[in-house]
Structure formats: C-alpha cells, structure tokens
Design a protein around this motif. Structure first.
Motif, short mmCIF file in Angstrom:
data_model
loop_
_atom_site.label_atom_id
_atom_site.label_comp_id
_atom_site.label_asym_id
_atom_site.label_seq_id
_atom_site.Cartn_x
_atom_site.Cartn_y
_atom_site.Cartn_z
N LYS A 83 8.70 -13.03 -7.15
CA LYS A 83 9.75 -12.02 -6.97
C LYS A 83 9.25 -10.95 -5.99
CE LYS A 83 12.44 -13.14 -10.65
NZ LYS A 83 13.78 -13.03 -11.01
N PHE A 84 10.08 -10.61 -5.03
CA PHE A 84 9.79 -9.55 -4.07
C PHE A 84 10.69 -8.37 -4.41
CE2 PHE A 84 8.09 -13.22 -2.08
CZ PHE A 84 7.16 -12.80 -1.16
N ASP A 85 10.09 -7.30 -4.89
CA ASP A 85 10.84 -6.12 -5.33
C ASP A 85 10.59 -4.98 -4.34
OD1 ASP A 85 11.96 -3.94 -6.61
OD2 ASP A 85 10.70 -4.08 -8.39
N ILE A 86 11.66 -4.49 -3.71
CA ILE A 86 11.51 -3.38 -2.76
C ILE A 86 12.11 -2.08 -3.30
CG2 ILE A 86 11.39 -4.86 -0.72
CD1 ILE A 86 14.33 -4.04 -0.16
N GLU A 87 12.28 -2.00 -4.61
CA GLU A 87 12.81 -0.78 -5.22
C GLU A 87 11.90 0.42 -4.94
OE1 GLU A 87 14.31 0.80 -9.57
OE2 GLU A 87 14.22 -1.33 -9.19
N GLY A 88 10.64 0.16 -4.64
CA GLY A 88 9.71 1.23 -4.32
C GLY A 88 10.13 2.04 -3.10
N VAL A 89 10.92 1.45 -2.21
CA VAL A 89 11.43 2.17 -1.05
C VAL A 89 12.23 3.37 -1.52
CG1 VAL A 89 13.05 2.04 0.90
CG2 VAL A 89 11.49 0.16 0.46
N ASP A 96 0.83 -1.21 0.00
CA ASP A 96 0.00 0.00 0.00
C ASP A 96 0.86 1.26 0.00
OD1 ASP A 96 -2.33 -1.46 -0.02
OD2 ASP A 96 -2.71 -1.24 2.14
N LYS A 97 2.00 1.20 0.68
CA LYS A 97 2.93 2.35 0.72
C LYS A 97 3.79 2.41 -0.55
CE LYS A 97 3.28 2.42 5.73
NZ LYS A 97 4.11 2.27 6.90
N GLU A 98 3.58 1.44 -1.44
CA GLU A 98 4.33 1.31 -2.70
C GLU A 98 5.81 1.02 -2.46
OE1 GLU A 98 3.50 4.55 -5.37
OE2 GLU A 98 1.34 4.34 -5.08
N TYR A 99 6.14 0.40 -1.33
CA TYR A 99 7.50 0.00 -1.03
C TYR A 99 7.80 -1.41 -1.54
CZ TYR A 99 7.83 3.92 2.27
OH TYR A 99 7.86 5.15 2.86
N LEU A 100 6.76 -2.22 -1.69
CA LEU A 100 6.93 -3.62 -2.05
C LEU A 100 6.03 -3.96 -3.23
CD1 LEU A 100 7.92 -6.55 -1.43
CD2 LEU A 100 6.00 -6.72 0.16
N ARG A 101 6.63 -4.68 -4.17
CA ARG A 101 5.89 -5.20 -5.30
C ARG A 101 6.18 -6.69 -5.38
NH1 ARG A 101 7.13 -4.12 -10.92
NH2 ARG A 101 9.07 -3.42 -10.02
#
Length: 176
Positions: A83-89, A69-74
């Motif tokens: 795939k766990f993408d945390i590039e949103g951080v 929801d915070k757009e930190y995790l996709r």
C-alpha cells in the motif's frame, strides 16, 4: 477538512499546494501518479513509474525514499499487497498551519452548509493569517446575519473593521 472526504480531489490539492510542499518536480509527479493509481485501485510498480517519468527504477526508489523522509509517503505491506499512502502530504500541511486554521475551515463549512473548494479553503487560511481568527469568525457571523455567506462579503467586512481601527474585543462586544 478531511483528506479522505469524497469531495476532495487529492491531485488538485497537491497541485494547489506545490510551493508549500517543497517537492522537487519529479517528487510531485510521483505523488500525483501514486494518487492516480490509488484512485484507479491499480498496483503501483517502480518500473511503471520509471517508464512514465522516463527515468530508471533506482531513481524511482530514491524518490520514494525522499518522499518518505519528508513524511509524505508511507509504504506498508497489508493483506498481501503493498500500500502506498500519501496522506502525509496533507498531514504535513496541517502541521504547518496553526490549529486555529482548521477550526476556521470547519466554521466556514458549517456556516456555508457545504464542502468548501480548495480555493475557498486557501483564501480562508489567508484571511486567518492576515486577521485574527476570532475576527474572521465574527465577520462570518455578521455575514450570516445578513444572509450573505460569501467570501467577498466577509472580506469587505474585515476591511471595513480594519479601516475603523476596531479590535477583536470591540467587534465581539458589538461595537461596529
């Protein structure tokens, strides 16, 4: 700064920016664990994260949803694996910074001829908030002329100009 650059340690970056990320402690731990597992190229399982944090899998799912929801995790399903993408951080941090700040970092990296540490980047961003970015670039250029490429020297130049009451236009025109 490139989130995927080999010199950038995501875990250090996350810890260094915790107060700006507005994460709950468990959310921050989940981000750190995801980054660790991604670095080690290990699959990420709810059960394993739950065990590490001493919580149940439903709470892990809730934390994943909150981070999404915070757009930190996709989370995406690619080539038969999740795939766990945390590039949103990092992307969220960039959204909070004016685009000028990114160019400030790029200017410093180009002038220093090396990747900047996260501490240097943060300090440069603070200078960009305290002074006009154009003024910071002028100080960087002045330091380069004297072959004094370090942040303390640049900050002293900026302080000197402030004490003299110089505007960006005056500095750019050569008045010192």
């Amino acid at each position: 700064m490139d989130w995927n650059a080999p010199y950038l340690d995501h875990k250090i970056w996350i810890l260094d920016h915790l107060e700006q990320l507005h994460c709950e402690p468990k959310e921050a731990l989940v981000l750190l664990l995801i980054d660790l597992y991604n670095d080690l190229r290990q699959p990420i399982h709810h059960e394993e994260i739950a065990q590490k944090l001493g919580i149940d899998t439903d709470e892990v799912e809730s934390l994943f949803l909150s981070l999404a929801d915070k757009e930190y995790l996709r989370i995406a399903y690619q080539e038969g694996i999740i795939k766990f993408d945390i590039e949103g951080v990092y992307a969220q941090r960039l959204k909070q910074d004016p685009s000028q700040h990114r160019s400030l970092i790029e200017e410093f990296e180009a002038e220093f001829r090396r990747p900047l540490s996260s501490m240097e980047m943060e300090r440069i961003l603070q200078l960009g908030d305290e002074y006009e970015p154009r003024m910071v670039i002028c100080a960087l250029n002045e330091a380069a002329v004297y072959d004094k490429r370090n942040l303390n020297y640049i900050e002293n130049i900026l302080l000197s100009w402030r004490q003299k009451g110089l505007s960006v236009e005056e500095v750019e025109s050569g008045k010192r």
